[in-house]
Design a protein around this motif. Sequence first.
Motif: not given
Length: 153
Positions: A30, A33-34, A37, A41, A122
């Motif tokens: 997570g 991908f902050r 996304w 999420i 990422t």
Amino acid sequence: MSDNNNNNKQTYDIYRDSNLRFLGYSNEVGEAFRQLWPKHIVNLTYGIAVAYVLADTADKGIKAHEKQGSTNKDVAIRAGDVLTWQMFASVIIPGYTINRLTKGTSYLVKRFKVPNARYIPTAIGLASIPFIISPIDKLVDYLMDEIYRKYLK
């Protein structure tokens, strides 16, 4: 963190020895991908990681309770140890590490105007996960032994 029985033989632990262990690393994914996304999420990945930690804590607490001659204090110490270790080794320190790594990478690619760099932070965050796990586990083991566990004996 190993979990040994009285004979000092390694026993199978679904929370440590199976693919279920990867749920504890969901927040690292997570964090990687902050920037791509939605926040909810990323927060969900923390919920998954914390649910994993709580399940492992409950499992170890139940096993401590079922051990012949165990006291409520023994159960609380075992469950507290697992909860503390897992929160630091699986959620807090790795999440913070990946967050800072991706944030720093994002800053650098913007600063140096790297073309098509949207996915680089990422990719770096995801690629770093396998490399940070063991050092963080060892650090948390050391800190737990020197600070937390030392005073519970």
